[in-house]
Design a protein around this motif. Structure first.
Motif, short mmCIF file in Angstrom:
data_model
loop_
_atom_site.label_atom_id
_atom_site.label_comp_id
_atom_site.label_asym_id
_atom_site.label_seq_id
_atom_site.Cartn_x
_atom_site.Cartn_y
_atom_site.Cartn_z
N PRO A 79 5.86 -18.25 15.16
CA PRO A 79 4.12 -17.55 15.60
C PRO A 79 4.52 -15.85 15.71
O PRO A 79 2.67 -15.55 15.50
N TYR A 80 5.19 -15.79 16.32
CA TYR A 80 5.67 -14.47 16.66
C TYR A 80 6.97 -14.18 17.09
O TYR A 80 7.67 -14.63 17.53
N ILE A 81 7.28 -12.69 17.61
CA ILE A 81 8.88 -12.87 17.57
C ILE A 81 8.35 -12.07 19.20
O ILE A 81 8.03 -10.74 18.73
N ALA A 82 9.75 -12.13 20.12
CA ALA A 82 9.47 -11.46 20.87
C ALA A 82 10.97 -10.89 21.16
O ALA A 82 11.88 -11.55 20.36
N PRO B 2 2.41 -3.29 21.68
CA PRO B 2 2.86 -4.86 21.71
C PRO B 2 1.49 -5.74 22.16
O PRO B 2 0.17 -4.66 22.81
N GLU B 3 1.21 -6.82 22.19
CA GLU B 3 0.72 -7.66 23.22
C GLU B 3 0.48 -7.88 24.50
O GLU B 3 -0.45 -7.07 25.18
N PRO C 114 7.78 -19.50 19.15
CA PRO C 114 7.57 -18.24 19.56
C PRO C 114 9.26 -17.99 19.52
O PRO C 114 10.30 -19.41 19.67
N ASN D 90 3.80 -0.86 15.79
CA ASN D 90 2.17 -1.51 16.40
C ASN D 90 2.44 -2.42 17.75
O ASN D 90 3.25 -3.29 18.47
N SER E 217 5.97 -8.24 19.11
CA SER E 217 4.70 -8.69 19.94
C SER E 217 4.69 -8.37 20.57
O SER E 217 3.76 -8.29 21.89
N LYS E 218 5.76 -9.11 21.37
CA LYS E 218 5.19 -8.92 22.30
C LYS E 218 7.33 -8.48 23.40
O LYS E 218 8.59 -8.70 22.66
N LYS F 229 7.31 -3.18 13.68
CA LYS F 229 6.14 -4.00 14.01
C LYS F 229 6.69 -4.50 14.30
O LYS F 229 5.52 -6.34 14.09
#
Length: 229
Positions: A110-113, A162-163, A28, A160, A135-136, A132
């Motif tokens: 896997p994702y960008i915060a 956020p989780e 991440p 989008n 994601s965090k 978007k």
């Protein structure tokens, strides 16, 4: 987090960027806007808290009051610079220039915060309404005293959702004679409720101290929480 790590530092469009990681595999990516030179101390705090493995990208050298503020407002005090509301153009720099260069140097994450402290925390909360990519979100002692931000959050849609979103504040931050700053604790509680009403996993943590107490530790706690979600 492993004890061994490597840091790469470079300059882009007048901004200083550092990338710190402990591995070569896909991890991440946590992007954080900092005032200056906090990368090493923040990384060490994250290691001390046994954060899950991640890559930390720090950007500094921006015009703090201009680039991180979502719209224009007057200065908090006399003889201080105003907040000139250039967050959208600075976010475009991150998305279109900084992140492509950062990602070229890494295995695909896997994702960008997005993380930030103080006004950079406010920027982190603002960004998902405009892009978007993140994601965090981790916002430690964010400047949610900022006029009209609560109304903006209530009435605007995420590009989008956020989780998860982490919020924190020092328990003495609202104890001030400045009316704008004094609103910060009520505002952050309202903001947590807004995010929860949108079915976003949200954490609000109240820390001991004022705005300048253990800033790296507070930011590391925020990063750890989003990584574990």
């Amino acid at each position: 987090m492993a004890e061994s790590f490597k840091t790469e530092i470079f300059e882009l469009d007048g901004k200083n960027i550092s990338i710190t990681t402990s591995a070569t595999e896909s991890l991440p990516l946590v992007l954080i806007n900092t005032f200056a030179g906090e990368a090493d101390s923040l990384w060490k705090e994250c290691a001390a808290l046994h954060c899950p493995h991640f890559t930390l990208a720090c950007i500094s050298g921006m015009d703090w009051n201009a680039d991180l503020s979502p719209w224009e407002i007057p200065p908090l005090r006399k003889n201080e610079p105003p907040f000139s509301g250039k967050a959208d153009s600075y976010l475009a720099f991150i998305v279109e220039q900084a992140l492509p260069v950062i990602l070229q140097k890494l295995s695909p994450p896997p994702y960008i915060a997005l993380a930030g402290y103080s006004l950079a925390g406010l920027f982190a909360l603002y960004a998902p309404y405009r892009t978007k990519i993140f994601s965090k979100i981790a916002a430690a002692s964010p400047s949610v005293w900022y006029p009209k931000f609560i109304d903006f959050a209530k009435n605007s849609s995420f590009t989008n959702k956020p989780e998860c979103i982490y919020l924190s504040l020092g328990d003495k931050e609202s104890k001030t004679k400045n009316q704008r700053l004094a609103s910060v604790q009520n505002n952050i509680i309202q903001l947590a409720e807004v995010y929860q009403s949108k079915n976003i996993t949200t954490c609000f943590e109240l820390n001991s101290g004022n705005h300048f107490t253990e800033t790296d530790l507070r930011m590391a706690k925020a990063i750890k929480w989003i990584l574990e979600k």
